[in-house]
Write a protein that holds these residues in place. Structure first.
Motif, PDB file in Angstrom:
ATOM      1  N   GLY A 168       0.855  -1.182   0.000  1.00 18.11           N
ATOM      2  CA  GLY A 168       0.000   0.000   0.000  1.00 18.11           C
ATOM      3  C   GLY A 168       0.885   1.224   0.000  1.00 18.11           C
ATOM      4  O   GLY A 168       1.823   1.302   0.791  1.00 18.11           O
ATOM      5  N   PHE A 169       0.605   2.160  -0.900  1.00 15.35           N
ATOM      6  CA  PHE A 169       1.549   3.274  -1.033  1.00 15.35           C
ATOM      7  C   PHE A 169       1.136   4.523  -0.285  1.00 15.35           C
ATOM      8  O   PHE A 169       1.934   5.431  -0.128  1.00 15.35           O
ATOM      9  N   GLY A 170      -0.083   4.574   0.181  1.00 11.49           N
ATOM     10  CA  GLY A 170      -0.463   5.771   0.927  1.00 11.49           C
ATOM     11  C   GLY A 170      -1.603   5.460   1.876  1.00 11.49           C
ATOM     12  O   GLY A 170      -2.545   4.751   1.507  1.00 11.49           O
ATOM     13  N   ARG A 171      -1.507   5.961   3.093  1.00 15.35           N
ATOM     14  CA  ARG A 171      -2.568   5.664   4.049  1.00 15.35           C
ATOM     15  C   ARG A 171      -3.836   6.382   3.639  1.00 15.35           C
ATOM     16  O   ARG A 171      -3.784   7.482   3.059  1.00 15.35           O
ATOM     17  N   THR A 172      -4.964   5.784   3.924  1.00 16.24           N
ATOM     18  CA  THR A 172      -6.243   6.411   3.612  1.00 16.24           C
ATOM     19  C   THR A 172      -7.027   6.703   4.874  1.00 16.24           C
ATOM     20  O   THR A 172      -8.151   7.149   4.808  1.00 16.24           O
ATOM     21  N   SER A 173      -6.428   6.391   6.020  1.00 20.09           N
ATOM     22  CA  SER A 173      -7.138   6.586   7.280  1.00 20.09           C
ATOM     23  C   SER A 173      -6.272   7.384   8.238  1.00 20.09           C
ATOM     24  O   SER A 173      -5.052   7.294   8.205  1.00 20.09           O
ATOM     25  N   SER A 174      -6.949   8.139   9.089  1.00 22.99           N
ATOM     26  CA  SER A 174      -6.256   8.718  10.228  1.00 22.99           C
ATOM     27  C   SER A 174      -6.808   8.026  11.449  1.00 22.99           C
ATOM     28  O   SER A 174      -8.014   7.904  11.615  1.00 22.99           O
ATOM     29  N   THR A 175      -5.901   7.519  12.263  1.00 25.11           N
ATOM     30  CA  THR A 175      -6.357   6.821  13.462  1.00 25.11           C
ATOM     31  C   THR A 175      -6.282   7.721  14.691  1.00 25.11           C
ATOM     32  O   THR A 175      -6.602   7.295  15.779  1.00 25.11           O
ATOM     33  N   THR A 176      -5.818   8.950  14.502  1.00 22.50           N
ATOM     34  CA  THR A 176      -5.888   9.939  15.575  1.00 22.50           C
ATOM     35  C   THR A 176      -6.306  11.265  14.941  1.00 22.50           C
ATOM     36  O   THR A 176      -5.977  11.535  13.790  1.00 22.50           O
ATOM     37  N   PRO A 177      -7.036  12.098  15.693  1.00 24.91           N
ATOM     38  CA  PRO A 177      -7.529  13.352  15.123  1.00 24.91           C
ATOM     39  C   PRO A 177      -6.400  14.312  14.762  1.00 24.91           C
ATOM     40  O   PRO A 177      -6.582  15.219  13.944  1.00 24.91           O
ATOM     41  N   SER A 178      -5.214  14.110  15.372  1.00 21.39           N
ATOM     42  CA  SER A 178      -4.108  15.011  15.057  1.00 21.39           C
ATOM     43  C   SER A 178      -3.579  14.767  13.654  1.00 21.39           C
ATOM     44  O   SER A 178      -2.854  15.584  13.097  1.00 21.39           O
ATOM     45  N   GLN A 179      -3.940  13.622  13.062  1.00 20.62           N
ATOM     46  CA  GLN A 179      -3.526  13.352  11.688  1.00 20.62           C
ATOM     47  C   GLN A 179      -4.583  13.905  10.741  1.00 20.62           C
ATOM     48  O   GLN A 179      -5.772  13.811  10.999  1.00 20.62           O
ATOM     49  N   GLN A 180      -4.122  14.451   9.626  1.00 22.18           N
ATOM     50  CA  GLN A 180      -5.030  14.834   8.561  1.00 22.18           C
ATOM     51  C   GLN A 180      -5.708  13.585   8.021  1.00 22.18           C
ATOM     52  O   GLN A 180      -5.066  12.549   7.886  1.00 22.18           O
ATOM     53  N   THR A 181      -7.001  13.683   7.700  1.00 17.71           N
ATOM     54  CA  THR A 181      -7.622  12.573   6.991  1.00 17.71           C
ATOM     55  C   THR A 181      -7.115  12.591   5.557  1.00 17.71           C
ATOM     56  O   THR A 181      -7.305  13.569   4.845  1.00 17.71           O
ATOM     57  N   PRO A 182      -6.452  11.551   5.148  1.00 19.17           N
ATOM     58  CA  PRO A 182      -5.939  11.544   3.778  1.00 19.17           C
ATOM     59  C   PRO A 182      -7.058  11.208   2.784  1.00 19.17           C
ATOM     60  O   PRO A 182      -8.140  10.784   3.184  1.00 19.17           O
ATOM     61  N   ARG A 183      -6.764  11.393   1.520  1.00 22.84           N
ATOM     62  CA  ARG A 183      -7.766  11.097   0.492  1.00 22.84           C
ATOM     63  C   ARG A 183      -7.532   9.717  -0.084  1.00 22.84           C
ATOM     64  O   ARG A 183      -6.398   9.271  -0.214  1.00 22.84           O
ATOM     65  N   ASN A 184      -8.626   9.081  -0.466  1.00 21.81           N
ATOM     66  CA  ASN A 184      -8.484   7.839  -1.197  1.00 21.81           C
ATOM     67  C   ASN A 184      -8.254   8.163  -2.678  1.00 21.81           C
ATOM     68  O   ASN A 184      -8.192   9.334  -3.069  1.00 21.81           O
ATOM     69  N   LEU A 185      -8.123   7.131  -3.504  1.00 20.17           N
ATOM     70  CA  LEU A 185      -7.789   7.380  -4.907  1.00 20.17           C
ATOM     71  C   LEU A 185      -8.955   7.987  -5.682  1.00 20.17           C
ATOM     72  O   LEU A 185      -8.778   8.430  -6.809  1.00 20.17           O
ATOM     73  N   MET A 186     -10.141   8.018  -5.075  1.00 24.18           N
ATOM     74  CA  MET A 186     -11.257   8.710  -5.713  1.00 24.18           C
ATOM     75  C   MET A 186     -11.209  10.206  -5.421  1.00 24.18           C
ATOM     76  O   MET A 186     -12.048  10.960  -5.899  1.00 24.18           O
TER      77      MET A 186
END
Lengths: 408, 385
Positions: free
Chosen positions: A201-219
């Motif tokens: 997997g080349f990029g996370r799509t989830s943030s497991t803590t609120p301090s992390q930005q929610t990343p985007r999925n490939l859509m």
């Protein structure tokens, strides 16, 4: 430079003095009692829970499922011991063994992580339903909830990349560190385990803590904004960790991992108008706000209607996946974007989401949520091609090997 | 093999990297249990160091039982002679114990416990050993192995010449069916000694090149004839190719007769034969026209096994060597069992294209499982004095 050591320091030192040290017992870089600040980018391997579940999601994934072709419990336990030593070393940023030696020495560590830091590497092991057949004397220890997932609407599963007796999830902020970990564990396992399938997997799509930005999925969308917060113990106890009253005591403090490879119809999606894309998810594309709000973390108003129709459509992804639509159920999502290149048949991009989630019980976690997604508008653009479930034991305590709780 | 302790002053205080051994992967549990009549030595392992009780013994067989009392930073103990590991036990988390047995000759050895405060302590063996010392008998075993391998090579080379002569005669007589029936058997001795043949440089491309490996005008050898037999279905134009092939295998036999080999050559050759299996035979690329890849695999395995069997007695003197030998034996047994499933009698095997993908995978898994410990053989062998 801080006091943690990296593979670079390990090897540079190894080339230096062989006999410079005697009588020094404290290992600054791996003393579990040492201050965390002195060990940046090292996630402790041991603890009440395995690392790599509530740990803030790292950027990269290497995920492997293994078969255990043999039938020897002794060999399996011996491998788990050897894996434990290797895994703990790698999570500290050390090689599993010497990379260099005399002429006829075959390097014990494969070497491609030499000079790289630990990069927050976590290694998480899980046991699949197949391990609990008659081969290893574990039939009586299978948790009732650990069984193959039911068939879901729209499944197009390839058995070659589904299931497995064991899994290891490697997450790190450096892709080569994650790959190196799986490669070396696979190598150590030769003769006992055989890799069944493997996913990068080349990029996370989830943030497991609120301090992390929610990343985007490939859509291009933010999804999983309302994920379980890995920093809130009560949320983790309620939704992620197996509690003390489950049918198998060895799993207390562990969790169930469900993985699903979700291929996206990238080309079709990219031709969809923005209004429909946003209706499919129930969120705006750029901000990631629910269609009833202004900002990403605004609570979606599932009851809101405009002109007699729901603002968040009845078949929108966030409505069907919402805890409110699933009896309050939440799962910890930890997925990664993947691509496997080009579909050899169609020539289209083979890419999507390698979905991973953790929950205290799949029967009240992934299974009902996925059933509820049968009418998801997103289904027009996705298909699930692989599926697996594993029971992840609690973390190893000092002196324990990985998964020892299952065997003792 | 061992990375020694590392010291470095970093940010004002000492940082030490963990010692890692190169012996951790692939081997099954070490040999354990006491040898009959062996002196028992108890070794307690703690963060302070490893303590042997008794601290000195008389020469002869000894069984070391190591127990990790409560050490959190130590997990292994080794008995060393200089830089050579004679016996070791790894993976001893607190509370665990394990053992190894050795036949020790008089001298001063070191107990080595990586990561302990005191990592090395002397272990003295007194007197004169009644039995032959492990190292001298091991050295004799190495000599026997290299001599045995020379004999094996000569025997295989002689078979190669004999079987290839028959094959060549059939080709030159235009007997297509007979030549096809003889093809795989004729090649088998070559596949058993391929790394040695490759060491002569020019001979291997002449004998064993596949289409595209060499310029088309130079292409000869077994695979050129293979293509003619299976694709064209005749032997047209093959007489000079067949003559050249026979001349080349005779040259090979002559060169082998005049060569000698070191123990490391045997060990590395055993692993290289398995690399041959993985590289082109498990993919069906070696015998792309005849489909006789499994015959090649069987011959590669037989050659690897022959070298290993010759070396195995030389490793019996150390517990790590014995552990390795035991593991390799069981892994050879696994590949043999899988190959037997595909045998069709008379030394023949099912054509590659008849193998299910699952069977190819199963065989690949077994070969990887065998090759990994086998690759550790050479280093063990070269340390024998």
């Amino acid at each position: 430079m801080s006091a943690h050591f990296s593979r670079r320091g390990f090897l540079a030192g190894a080339l230096g003095s062989a006999a410079a040290v005697g009588g020094v017992g404290v290992l600054a870089g791996c003393d579990p009692a040492g201050p965390a600040a002195s060990r940046p980018a090292v996630v402790p391997f041991r603890g009440a829970h395995q690392a790599g579940i509530a740990t803030p999601a790292q950027d990269r994934l290497a995920f492997a499922a293994f078969d255990v072709p043999g039938t020897s419990r002794t060999e399996l336990v011996d491998l788990l011991r050897r894996w434990t030593l290797a895994a703990e070393r790698m999570t500290r940023g050390e090689p599993v063994g010497a990379v260099d030696g005399s002429e006829h020495y075959v390097p014990a560590d494969t070497g491609e992580a030499t000079g790289l830091a630990a990069a927050n590497l976590t290694l998480t092991i899980g046991f699949g339903p197949g391990l609990f057949d008659s081969r290893f004397g574990l039939a009586g220890r299978r948790p009732a909830a650990l069984r193959e997932l039911p068939r879901f609407a729209g499944d197009e599963l390839d058995p070659r990349i589904s299931g497995g007796d064991l899994c290891i999830q490697a997450c790190a902020d450096d892709p080569q560190v994650a790959f190196h970990a799986i490669r070396n564990l696979n190598r150590i396992g030769f003769g006992v385990t055989a890799m069944r399938w493997f996913q990068l997997g080349f990029g996370r799509t989830s943030s497991t803590t609120p301090s992390q930005q929610t990343p985007r999925n490939l859509m291009g969308f933010k999804d999983g904004t309302r994920n379980v917060n890995g920093e809130v113990p009560a949320d983790l106890d309620a939704h992620v960790w197996v509690g003390p009253n489950s049918d198998q005591a060895w799993l207390t403090g562990g969790s169930y991992l469900v993985s699903r490879k979700i291929r996206m119809g990238i080309e079709s999606w990219d031709r969809d108008r923005i209004g429909d894309q946003e209706a499919v998810f129930g969120r705006t594309k750029v901000e990631g706000a629910p269609l009833t709000g202004q900002h990403e973390r605004d609570e979606p108003d599932l009851a809101a209607r405009a002109d007699g129709t729901p603002v968040i459509p009845a078949d929108a992804h966030i409505r069907l996946a919402a805890p409110e639509s699933n009896g309050g159920v939440k799962i910890l999502r930890r997925g990664y974007s993947f691509t496997d290149g080009v579909d050899p048949v169609t020539g289209q991009l083979d890419a999507g989401l390698f979905f991973i989630c953790f929950q205290s019980d799949p029967a009240t976690g992934f299974i009902p949520v996925q059933r509820n997604l049968a009418t998801d508008a997103l289904n027009e653009y996705i298909k699930h091609t692989s599926s697996a479930i594993f029971a992840c034991p609690p973390g190893p305590a000092d002196g324990q090997f990985w998964g020892q709780q299952l065997f003792s | 093999m061992l990375l020694v302790r590392v010291a470095g002053l970093v940010a004002g205080f000492l940082t030490i990297a963990l010692v890692a051994t190169g012996c951790g992967s692939g081997s099954a549990d070490e040999a354990s249990g006491s040898a009959a009549g062996a002196t028992a030595v108890r070794v307690s392992l703690s963060d302070d160091g490893c303590r042997a009780d008794p601290a000195s013994i008389a020469a002869g067989p000894a069984t070391f039982t190591i127990k990790n009392e409560n050490g959190s930073s130590v997990s292994e103990a080794e008995l060393m002679s200089g830089s050579r590991i004679l016996g070791e036990k790894e993976g001893l988390t607190p509370g665990l114990s394990g053992s190894f047995s050795l036949d020790l000759k008089p001298g001063t050895y070191q107990l080595y416990c990586p990561n302990a405060k005191t990592e090395r302590s002397d272990f003295v063996v007194t007197g004169t050993s009644a039995s032959a010392s492990s190292s001298s008998s091991a050295a004799a075993a190495v000599n026997a192995a290299t001599a045995g391998y020379s004999a094996y090579l000569k025997d295989r080379a002689a078979s190669l010449v004999t079987l290839t002569s028959t094959f060549v005669a059939a080709v030159k007589a235009g007997q297509v069916d007979r030549a096809k029936a003889l093809y795989a058997r004729a090649r088998a001795p070559y596949e058993a000694i391929e790394p040695v043949a490759e060491s002569f440089g020019d001979l291997d491309p002449a004998i064993d090149a596949r289409e595209g490996d060499v310029p088309a005008a130079e292409w000869g050898g077994y695979h050129r004839i293979e293509r003619q037999l299976w694709v064209a279905g005749n032997t047209a134009g093959m007489a000079p190719v067949a003559d050249k092939l026979l001349a080349d295998v005779r040259t090979l036999a002559t060169r082998i007769a005049g060569s000698s080999f070191q123990a490391a050559d045997l060990a590395n050759g055993a692993t290289e034969l398995l690399t041959e299996v993985s590289k082109s035979k498990l993919t069906g690329e070696e015998e792309r026209y005849s489909g006789t890849d499994l015959s090649d695999i069987a011959a590669n395995l037989a050659g690897s096994r022959a070298a290993f069997d010759l070396l195995a007695p030389a490793l019996a003197g150390s517990s790590s060597g014995m552990g390795l030998v035991t593991t390799i034996r069981s892994r050879f047994a696994r590949t043999d069992a899988l190959m037997a499933e595909h045998a069709t009698g008379g030394g023949n095997y099912r054509p590659y294209r008849q193998l299910e993908p699952a069977a190819i995978r199963e065989l690949t898994v077994a070969v990887d499982a065998l090759a990994e410990p086998l690759s550790q053989l050479a280093e063990q062998v070269v340390t024998i004095k």
